[in-house]
Structures are given as structure tokens and as C-alpha cells.
Scaffold this motif. Structure first.
Motif: not given
Length: 491
Positions: A62-70
Motif C-alpha cells: 500500500p502507498f501511505l499518503i498523508k493529508r494536510r490534516s495529518g
């Protein structure tokens, strides 16, 4: 859990999506297309008229993507074979289409040249399932996002390439008119009800080098610039962090751990030769939702108990722990029921998984109880205390027998004293070094047996009773003395 999945997605765009995610995963590079002269790598692919992908392929990590909210979202890419081709049976195509529809938060439906009526009709079975499932769900839409990707769009002079042109085309196609056949009207109506969001993107032709060059290996230098330009617009629209859609079942987000069980349940439904009825798929959805809700209940219970007795938390009284366990179990069941908003008409499924949750919680309680008991200082000291007590008993008895000249009995006591001294030494070594753990277990079991069957009963029968009586007498004397002193002072 975010799962944008590819249903007949074009080889070029799906590979570049993978490249995009790899760059985002590293440092969110803006130049995610990479070197224009490098061959394309990722999912296995080849050019030609024969298909390459068979069944379902999932990228290995899986690709772990972080949003601006954390918030961190796991993106799982899935590529599937083309549906309803000449090499696949009706059942094969149905299974692939059903799986991609149910497991995806974003279903990319890849079509050639235009959106035809038969393309919409292929969705009819699953829209009928969606309508049934919708009755048992608080969510307004059973599925989340359907994205039509029209390849090699041939009429840009009528409708331009891109999202806006695609949305204009889609709105026209999904428009319901009186001249349409009732079945066609129903398909369009059900599509709107089944998917929360439906959009479309019109892609240009990738260029004649792509289809005429026998050794084409996917390098960008051979692809038409206009196609690359639209890739730069399309891929972030699908996979940029702010555009990701978390996978939901019954309106509740699910986690990656639920995915394997979801696939297992799904294949159980399709294992027979006959295609399942939509009602069977509704029951499957209820099971999948119940399984996800069960995991949520277990997670709540585990977090609660970890806060009480996990890690370096001190020992908790057994009675208090049992009371906290009961509260946590009730709250875990409540969490399960709150999360399980699917299948309200499948009460037997809901009750079945609720019983499974209770069984899992009870198993977890046993482990937490053992973990808690291991922190009990007095229980941890039981083995050396018991061994030392028995050792001292043999020492005293040896001295008594020797005093009266009963040397045979004295020697037997000395032998017993030596055996328990060796056991105490071995137990201390095991605890210190961590070696010979099996021997330590046997010694603990022997000490527990002696404590429960010999020392503790003797203590309860003789010492505890006398100590209690002595304490009561001391308390009575103190009260009597206080009253007597009071009378004297009053006089």
C-alpha cells in the motif's frame, strides 16, 4: 482505507498512476512522470490486441499518503482484466466486475471511444444489488465514486478533452427522457442512486507511435504531448491527497485489515457454478459490514484494556479488572452495533457476528488477565516463598529428628532440603538468564500445587484463624480500655 481500483483502466495511465504514487510516497515530487526516455515499469503490460491482465492484480504494497490534516490513508492500487471479452465467461466477468465495484472507493471504468448503452447495461446487475443494499443502510449511496475514463475520444470539436468535457458528455448520456426505453431510464436512475459521485474524463489518443511501433516500451518520448498533458491533469484528480476517498461499507470507513476477510467472504458467495442473486450479495454485504464492525468493537476493547493493564501499567485487583472487563465488553458490543449500519434486515447475520465478538473479547480478556497477574508482586514471589518455606520445614524437621537420634528421617529431610535448594537455585537462574524456561514452568507449577494444596490450607486452618481472633481480642481490649478511661474522667 483508500482503494482506487482500475476496471479496464488503460495500461499507460495505470502505470503512470503507480509512478505518481511512488513519488508522492517519497517526497511528493511534482515531476512524478519521471525521465521521458525511461521505459514504463509497474504492473505487467504489453501492447497488442490480446489481453495481458487476467483476473485481479493488486500492487504488492500500500502507498501511505498523508493529508494536510495529518491523517494517513493507505492507497491500494488494483488492476483488473477487461470485462465481457471473448476469453471470459459470463461468470468470470461478473465476478471481476462485482469485486471491483464492491471493494473500490474509486472505480475507474475504462471505455473506448465513447460511453455506449451496453456499457451502462453492464452495470445493471450491480445497480439492482445496490438498490437492495440501500434499503438496509443508513448511507444514501451504497457505492462511492464511479469514474468513466473514455480513451481515444474522437470528437473534441464537439466536446473538448478533459474533465469538464467528460462531465458534459456524461450529463447528456445519463439524462432521462420520455423517449427512452423504461429499462434505460431505470439504469440511469439507479446509477445516480447507487454511486455518491459519478464523473467522466475524456482522454485523447496516445499517438500512432504507441500503436504502430512494435517495440514500444511505454517511454513518454513516444507518447503524444497532448496525451501526456491530460495525464498530468487526470492522475492528480484521482490520486492527489486532497482528492482521495476512503473506502466505506454501509457508510462506515473500513481499515486495511478488513480487506482479506472481505475478499474471503466475497469468493464464498461466488464459489458455486450459478451466479448469486442480488439478495445473496446483500447478505454478503451485511457479513462484510458486520466483520468490519466486529473489528471496530475488538479494537475498542483492546484500547480500553491496554489503558488499564497494558504496558507498564501497575497490577489491578482481579475483582476490579473483571468489573472493568464487563464495562468494556458492553461498550465494545455497543460500538459494534453503532458501526454495523448495514443489514438491518439481516438480523441473523448481525447476531451471529455479535456472538463472535463476545467470544473474541472473552479470549482477549484471558490474555489480559494473565498479563495483569504477571505484574502481581506477591504472586511473582509465590514460587520462591513456597520453595523457601518447604526448605525451612525440612531444615527444622532434620534438626528435630537429629535431636532425638532418628538419623534416617533426618537424612531424608536433608535430602528434601537439598532438592528444594537446587530447585530454588535453578528457578532464580531461569528468571535471571531466560534460559531453560520449561524447567522454570515446571518449578512454578510444583510451587503452585504445594501452595494451593498444602501451605495455603494450613495457613487458613491454623494461622489465619488465630490471627483473626488475636486481632479481634486486641480491638476489644482497646475499646474496653477507652470506655474505662472515659468513665474515670467523667467521675
Amino acid at each position: 482505507m483508500e482503494m482506487p481500483c482500475c476496471g479496464r483502466l488503460s495500461i499507460i495511465s495505470q502505470e503512470l498512476e503507480l509512478a505518481h504514487l511512488q513519488n508522492v510516497h517519497k517526497k511528493q515530487s511534482q515531476d512524478w512522470l519521471g525521465d521521458v526516455n525511461q521505459p514504463l515499469k509497474g504492473f505487467k503490460w504489453r501492447q497488442g490486441s490480446r489481453r495481458e491482465t487476467t483476473g485481479v492484480l493488486i500492487w504488492s504494497e500500500p502507498f501511505l499518503i498523508k493529508r494536510r490534516s495529518g491523517e494517513e490513508i493507505a492507497v491500494i492500487l488494483m488492476d483488473t482484466q477487461g470485462t465481457f471479452d471473448i476469453q471470459s465467461s459470463m461468470k468470470d466477468s461478473t465476478i471481476v466486475f462485482a469485486l471491483t465495484t464492491m471493494v473500490s472507493s474509486v472505480l475507474v471504468y475504462n471505455l473506448m471511444n465513447n460511453i455506449q448503452e451496453d456499457d451502462l447495461m453492464n452495470l445493471q446487475l450491480f445497480t439492482s444489488y445496490g438498490m437492495l443494499a440501500q434499503e438496509d443502510c443508513d448511507s444514501a449511496h451504497p457505492f462511492q465514486r464511479l469514474h468513466f475514463l473514455v480513451r481515444d475520444w474522437q470528437f473534441p470539436y464537439e466536446t473538448p478533452f478533459g474533465h469538464q468535457g467528460g462531465q458534459h458528455l456524461l450529463d447528456e448520456i445519463l439524462q432521462i427522457t420520455e423517449k427512452q426505453h423504461p429499462a434505460h431510464q431505470e439504469v440511469r436512475r439507479d446509477l445516480r442512486k447507487c454511486f455518491r459521485d459519478i464523473n467522466c474524463y475524456l482522454m485523447p489518443h496516445p499517438g500512432f507511435k504507441v500503436i504502430q511501433k512494435a517495440d514500444f516500451d511505454g517511454r513518454l518520448a513516444d507518447i503524444d504531448e497532448q496525451f501526456v498533458k491530460h495525464l498530468l491533469l487526470l492522475v492528480p484528480r484521482l490520486l492527489a491527497p486532497e482528492n482521495l476517498v476512503k473506502k466505506e461499507i454501509g457508510g462506515q470507513p473500513i481499515k486495511s485489515r478488513d480487506l482479506l476477510k472481505f475478499f474471503t467472504l466475497f469468493m464464498e458467495v461466488f464459489k458455486d457454478n450459478d451466479l448469486p442473486e442480488p439478495t445473496t450479495l446483500v447478505e454478503f454485504a451485511a457479513q462484510a459490514s458486520s466483520q468490519a464492525a466486529l473489528e471496530a468493537g475488538k479494537e475498542y476493547y483492546a484500547e480500553t484494556m491496554e489503558a488499564l493493564v497494558g504496558g507498564d501499567r501497575p497490577f489491578l485487583k482481579t475483582v476490579q479488572m473483571e468489573a472493568e472487563h464487563s464495562k468494556a465488553k458492553e461498550r465494545a458490543i455497543q460500538t459494534y452495533l453503532e458501526k454495523n449500519k448495514y443489514g438491518r434486515k439481516n438480523q441473523c447475520v448481525v447476531e451471529k457476528y455479535q456472538l463472535m465478538l463476545v467470544e473474541e473479547v472473552e479470549k482477549m480478556f484471558v490474555k489480559y488477565s494473565q498479563q495483569n497477574e504477571a505484574k502481581n508482586v506477591f504472586k511473582a514471589a509465590r514460587t520462591p516463598a513456597t520453595l523457601f518455606s518447604v526448605l525451612m520445614f525440612f531444615y527444622l524437621m532434620s534438626g528435630i529428628f537429629g535431636l532425638f537420634g532418628m538419623y534416617s528421617f533426618a537424612n531424608m529431610c536433608n535430602l528434601g532440603m537439598g532438592v528444594f535448594l537446587i530447585m530454588l537455585t535453578v528457578w532464580a537462574y531461569v528468571r535471571y538468564s531466560g534460559e531453560y524456561r520449561d524447567a522454570g514452568v515446571y518449578i512454578d507449577e510444583l510451587a503452585s500445587f504445594l501452595w494451593e494444596n498444602v501451605i495455603h490450607p494450613i495457613y487458613q486452618t491454623y494461622m489465619e484463624k488465630h490471627l483473626k481472633e488475636a486481632a479481634e481480642q486486641a480491638a476489644q481490649q482497646a475499646i474496653t480500655s477507652t470506655l474505662a478511661n472515659g468513665k474515670v474522667k467523667n467521675a
